[in-house]
Structures are given as C-alpha cells and as structure tokens.
Design a protein around this motif. Structure first.
Motif, short mmCIF file in Angstrom:
data_model
loop_
_atom_site.label_atom_id
_atom_site.label_comp_id
_atom_site.label_asym_id
_atom_site.label_seq_id
_atom_site.Cartn_x
_atom_site.Cartn_y
_atom_site.Cartn_z
N LEU A 122 -7.45 -7.46 -54.16
CA LEU A 122 -6.79 -8.84 -54.00
C LEU A 122 -6.11 -9.01 -55.32
O LEU A 122 -6.86 -9.50 -56.10
CB LEU A 122 -7.41 -9.86 -53.12
N GLN A 179 -7.43 -0.25 -50.37
CA GLN A 179 -6.34 -1.39 -49.73
C GLN A 179 -5.89 -2.28 -51.09
O GLN A 179 -6.90 -2.54 -51.97
CB GLN A 179 -7.19 -2.29 -48.87
N THR A 200 -3.79 -5.42 -51.81
CA THR A 200 -3.11 -6.70 -51.13
C THR A 200 -2.46 -7.65 -52.11
O THR A 200 -3.41 -7.85 -53.27
CB THR A 200 -4.32 -7.53 -50.25
N VAL A 201 -1.63 -8.09 -52.13
CA VAL A 201 -0.64 -8.91 -53.33
C VAL A 201 -0.26 -10.26 -52.44
O VAL A 201 0.47 -10.25 -51.72
CB VAL A 201 0.42 -8.15 -53.67
N SER A 202 -0.81 -11.25 -52.95
CA SER A 202 -0.73 -12.69 -52.75
C SER A 202 0.66 -13.27 -53.04
O SER A 202 0.90 -13.01 -54.31
CB SER A 202 -1.69 -13.29 -52.41
N THR A 245 1.27 0.66 -44.34
CA THR A 245 1.09 -0.66 -43.58
C THR A 245 1.14 -0.35 -42.20
O THR A 245 1.66 0.52 -41.92
CB THR A 245 2.23 -1.70 -44.19
N PRO A 302 4.43 -8.90 -52.98
CA PRO A 302 3.75 -8.87 -51.75
C PRO A 302 3.97 -7.74 -50.93
O PRO A 302 3.42 -6.96 -50.08
CB PRO A 302 4.21 -10.27 -51.08
N THR A 360 1.89 -4.64 -50.73
CA THR A 360 0.57 -4.76 -49.80
C THR A 360 0.44 -3.72 -48.96
O THR A 360 1.61 -3.35 -48.37
CB THR A 360 0.60 -6.02 -49.20
#
Length: 123
Positions: A11, A118, A120-122, A39, A87, A90
């Motif tokens: 993340l 995985q 994940t880019v916030s 995705t 994002p 992701t």
C-alpha cells in the motif's frame, strides 16, 4: 517452463514509487519476461515486457515514462520499477514468461505465470 514468484507489492500513496520483483526457480535467460496487471472489473492487461537479451522492451501507453522493466539474468530476477503511482495503477501484478518470442506483449503469448502481488495506491 519456469516457476515465478512476485514480491514487493503493498500500500502506497499517490505519487510514491514501488519496485516489484519476480524470482524464477529456474533459469530464464532465454525467456522474454513480462508484467501484467488485473483488477476485478477488467481483464488482465499488459504492462511491460523485456526480451531475453534486453534488446526489445515494450510498455503499455498507460505506464510509459513512469514504469521501468529490467532483468538480471545472472540472478534469475525481473523487476518493475514503478514511479509516480496513481490510484489507477491499483491492481494485482503478475509476472509472466515465454521462451523466445522476443516481441511478445499479449496474454496468449506467455506460458508461465506467477501468483501475483497486490499493489494498492491511495489518493
């Protein structure tokens, strides 16, 4: 045939960098290596590929200029350096391999796949 294991996912925040690694259980010096991502709402899509000799490198338009694929044949390792992550990046990222096929860039051209890692880019 080679067995592939991806690592390095996690993340991160938008704008950050991350490097993914792919380790092979066997020698892949004669293989073209690729990275794909997927995705839930989309099919697995091409990200980048590099030929055995590193003479041919391809990128999806969505990552060109931000991602860099590289390989170390002596260590049986392939990397995907990701910069300026957003994002939209992701996804589960997969490492893939095919013997020969210097210009391979599609799912059907690759024979061996890792389990995925995985990213994940916030916002």
């Amino acid at each position: 045939q080679v067995q592939l294991v991806e690592s390095g996912g996690g993340l991160v925040q938008a704008g950050d960098s991350l490097r993914l690694s792919c380790a092979a259980s066997g020698r892949f010096s004669s293989y073209t290596m690729g990275w794909f991502r997927q995705t839930p709402g989309k099919e697995r899509e091409f990200v980048a590929a590099i030929s055995a000799s590193r003479g041919t490198i391809s990128y999806a338009n969505s990552v060109k200029g931000r991602f860099t694929i590289s390989r170390d044949n002596a260590k049986n390792m392939v990397y995907l350096q990701m910069r300026s992550l957003a994002p939209e990046d992701t996804a589960v990222y997969y490492c893939a391999a095919v013997k020969g096929l210097t210009r391979a860039t599609t799912r059907g051209e690759f024979d061996d796949w890792g389990q995925g890692t995985q990213v994940t880019v916030s916002s």
